[in-house]
Design an enzyme around this catalytic site. Structure first.
Site, PDB file in Angstrom:
ATOM      1  CG  ASP A  22      -1.594   1.290   1.489  1.00 23.32           C
ATOM      2  OD1 ASP A  22      -1.893   1.608   2.650  1.00 23.32           O
ATOM      3  OD2 ASP A  22      -1.816   2.024   0.491  1.00 23.32           O
ATOM      4  CG  ASP A  26      -5.927   2.978   0.663  1.00 21.61           C
ATOM      5  OD1 ASP A  26      -6.594   3.084  -0.372  1.00 21.61           O
ATOM      6  OD2 ASP A  26      -5.013   2.116   0.809  1.00 21.61           O
ATOM      7  CG  ASP A  30      -1.440   1.588  -3.638  1.00 18.59           C
ATOM      8  OD1 ASP A  30      -1.777   2.188  -2.595  1.00 18.59           O
ATOM      9  OD2 ASP A  30      -0.258   1.410  -3.968  1.00 18.59           O
ATOM     10  CG  ASP A  99      -7.266 -12.648 -13.099  1.00 20.10           C
ATOM     11  OD1 ASP A  99      -6.855 -13.061 -11.999  1.00 20.10           O
ATOM     12  OD2 ASP A  99      -8.093 -13.267 -13.803  1.00 20.10           O
ATOM     13  CG  ASP A 200     -11.970 -15.772 -13.023  1.00 18.66           C
ATOM     14  OD1 ASP A 200     -11.182 -16.205 -12.168  1.00 18.66           O
ATOM     15  OD2 ASP A 200     -13.203 -15.642 -12.834  1.00 18.66           O
ATOM     16  CD  GLU A 255      -9.531 -20.285 -12.418  1.00 18.52           C
ATOM     17  OE1 GLU A 255     -10.465 -19.843 -13.087  1.00 18.52           O
ATOM     18  OE2 GLU A 255      -9.655 -20.684 -11.276  1.00 18.52           O
ATOM     19  CG  HIS A 327      -6.233 -15.348  -5.907  1.00 22.43           C
ATOM     20  ND1 HIS A 327      -5.745 -16.017  -7.020  1.00 22.43           N
ATOM     21  CD2 HIS A 327      -7.526 -15.103  -6.171  1.00 22.43           C
ATOM     22  CE1 HIS A 327      -6.702 -16.145  -7.910  1.00 22.43           C
ATOM     23  NE2 HIS A 327      -7.794 -15.608  -7.426  1.00 22.43           N
ATOM     24  CG  ASP A 328      -8.997 -18.598  -5.958  1.00 29.41           C
ATOM     25  OD1 ASP A 328      -9.072 -18.806  -7.181  1.00 29.41           O
ATOM     26  OD2 ASP A 328      -9.461 -17.585  -5.398  1.00 29.41           O
TER      27      ASP A 328
END
Ligand code: TEU
Length: 553
Positions: A22, A26, A30, A99, A200, A255, A327-328
């Site tokens: 970040d 915040d 990013d 993605d 995806d 994917e 990430h899954d």
């Protein structure tokens, strides 16, 4: 001999921007934060970055619910920030893979806002709308995220299909107008210089439009039989290939749940298909009938078998990708290794596997330093729709929170989404503010800073392993041949190319295992190992060794 191309030789680093770094305090990662870390990414020796979605999104599924395919999510920055990141990557010779989520959009996308207005709206057929049946949903399909895959919309009294959350309505690929829109948005990003697309849930874009009930309670079987591999899948992929991809030097990786060794050829046609796919065979080994939150035990026998079956499939047709986490899924060292007693050895062993297999390696951010699962103390700490909905369904079955929490702490996606641990400061150097997701307390012992100058660290080993792969095309193009061993936990395979033979030996256990010296009939040279010195008669706990066979005794 397979043709040599950049994406076969590349090592890809997956960045989940929300949790990477970040820059403005915040609490949310990013694009500028990534740009500030480009030298770090370059020093890893990587060739490409796969960036999880950064498009405008209500974040119901952390960006996998897109409301504007042509603009950047405000909390990630601006299109200018994106252009700066892309330019920074290209200056370092690193490619960018975006993605692309086009099996569904957000329900806040203008297409859906229009579509739901009336049955005669020009955008009605951008989605799947059906009348209910017997006072309920049109069929018995379950969503990936719990509950029905259909949601009633009172405006028109019909149901719309959403295989994922109800804020992720499935796009109707039967509609040529929708397909044209998808072609346009892909061209927009490829014209900007993006080098590849990760598609995806590509396996589900062709629906069986009769929408008959599933005849099985096994969720992964329902996916294979009813959601994935639909009748027009090859046609839709071929159309994207001819109208878009063939006009760019772009890599495409598909994917999708439901892709199997048997049907992978449908996705990988050399003229009309994708360049490669992710296979999930190993990733669902520990999922029972109920899917992610119904964990079952898994065996190394099955794990090895999965890699053999998939390599066989890819050796005949197409090219594969190799990953052990993203990430899954849970962090790879917590799921496949031993993050308590052999954290360092098993982290290095798993890195050796990913980077010595045939297929393009995808490394998830933080795995290069051995980041581990996080322990949520309550379901409220989860920032994942799949977990939150899973808890809603579990409560209906009377499952106690602590019991469900144990399952979440083993299998939940939050494990992979904790902020990258750059140092041991309050928020691990991820943010100057309060992070959107809590930092793993073990940042005090696991961080980039604590490993960067330690030649024995997981990070240093990871860099060495990448350098080894880059220096030896055998690890990219060589044949893959599993070698039977007496011990199930010993994973041994050879790679051969241009008269050279390497043998990789991985001990997936905390025991000393007698080393089958028969494997090394000849002399051998150790190319890399996660232990100092080689005993040669015993493979030590979580030991990984890469041998180059140099000839007969
Ligand atoms: O995941 C689709 C998919 O392969 C699922 O099996 C996945 O593992 C998911 O966690 C449900 O269990 C893709 C994205 O990778 C995932 O982050 C999104 O939530 C999903 O599609 C919907 O876009």
């Amino acid at each position: 001999m397979t043709s040599r191309t950049w994406w076969k030789e590349a090592v890809v680093y997956q960045i989940y921007p929300r949790s990477f770094r970040d820059s403005d305090g915040d609490g949310v990662g990013d694009l500028k934060g990534i740009t500030q870390k480009l030298d770090y990414i370059q020093q890893l020796g990587l060739d490409a970055v796969w960036l999880n979605p950064v498009y405008k999104s209500p974040n119901d599924d952390n960006g996998y619910d897109i409301s504007d395919y042509y603009d950047i999510q405000a909390e990630f920055g601006t299109m200018r920030d994106f252009d700066e990141l892309l330019s920074g990557l290209h200056k370092r010779g690193i490619k960018l893979i975006m993605d692309l989520v086009v099996n569904h959009s957000s329900d806040e996308h203008p297409w859906f806002v229009e579509s739901k207005k009336s049955k005669s709206n020009p955008y009605r057929d951008f989605y799947f709308w059906k009348p209910g049946k017997n006072g309920g949903a049109p069929n018995n399909w379950p969503s990936f995220f719990g509950g029905s895959a259909w949601e009633l919309d009172i405006t028109t009294g019909e149901y719309y299909l959403h295989l994922f959350s109800k804020k992720q309505p499935d796009l109707n690929w039967e509609n040529p107008a929708l397909r044209l829109e998808v072609q346009k948005l892909m061209k927009f990003w490829l014209d900007k210089g993006v080098d590849g697309l990760r598609l995806d849930v590509i396996s589900a874009i062709s629906k069986r439009t009769v929408f008959i009930d599933t005849d099985t309670s096994d969720f992964n079987e329902t996916i294979r039989k009813y959601y994935a591999n639909g009748p027009r899948l090859k046609e839709f992929i071929a159309e994207m290939r001819s109208t878009v991809w063939d006009n760019y030097d772009c890599m495409t990786v598909g994917e999708g749940p439901g892709i199997t060794p048997e049907n992978s050829k449908d996705y990988l046609d050399s003229e009309k298909g994708l360049n490669m796919i992710f296979h999930f065979g190993h990733m669902f080994l520990d999922q029972g009938e109920g899917g992610r939150f119904d964990p079952v035990s898994w065996s190394m026998k099955d794990f090895k078998e999965v890699f053999k079956k998939w390599d066989d499939a890819f050796s005949k047709n197409g090219w594969g990708s190799v990953f052990l986490g993203n990430h899954d899924f849970s962090r790879m060292v917590s799921r496949w290794g031993d993050d308590k007693n052999y954290w360092e050895k098993s982290s290095k062993l798993l890195c050796t596997l990913v980077l010595s297999m045939r297929g393009t390696p995808f490394i998830f951010q933080g795995d290069e330093i051995g980041m581990t699962n996080i322990e949520l103390k309550s379901i409220k700490e989860s920032a994942d729709i799949e977990t939150q909905n899973g808890w809603r369904e579990a409560q209906k079955k009377g499952v106690p929170e602590q019991q469900f929490l144990r399952t979440v702490n083993y299998a939940g996606r939050d494990n992979a989404r904790t902020p990258v641990q750059w140092d041991d400061s309050a928020q691990a150097g991820f943010t100057a503010g309060l992070p959107w997701m809590k930092v793993n307390p073990n940042k005090t012992s696991i961080s980039v800073k604590s490993q960067q100058s330690d030649i024995e660290s997981v990070l240093s080993y990871f860099k060495h392993m990448i350098a080894l792969r880059k220096a030896h095309p055998l690890l990219v193009y060589g044949s893959y041949l599993p070698i039977e061993t007496e011990h199930e936990k010993l994973f041994v395979y050879s790679r051969e190319w241009d008269k050279e033979k390497w043998i990789i030996v991985l001990n997936f256990s905390p025991e000393n295992i007698n080393f089958p010296t028969v494997l090394l009939m000849g002399k051998s040279v150790v190319m890399i190992s996660n232990y100092d010195g080689i005993i040669g008669k015993v493979i030590r706990p979580w030991e990984a060794v890469v041998y180059r066979v140099v000839g007969k005794n």
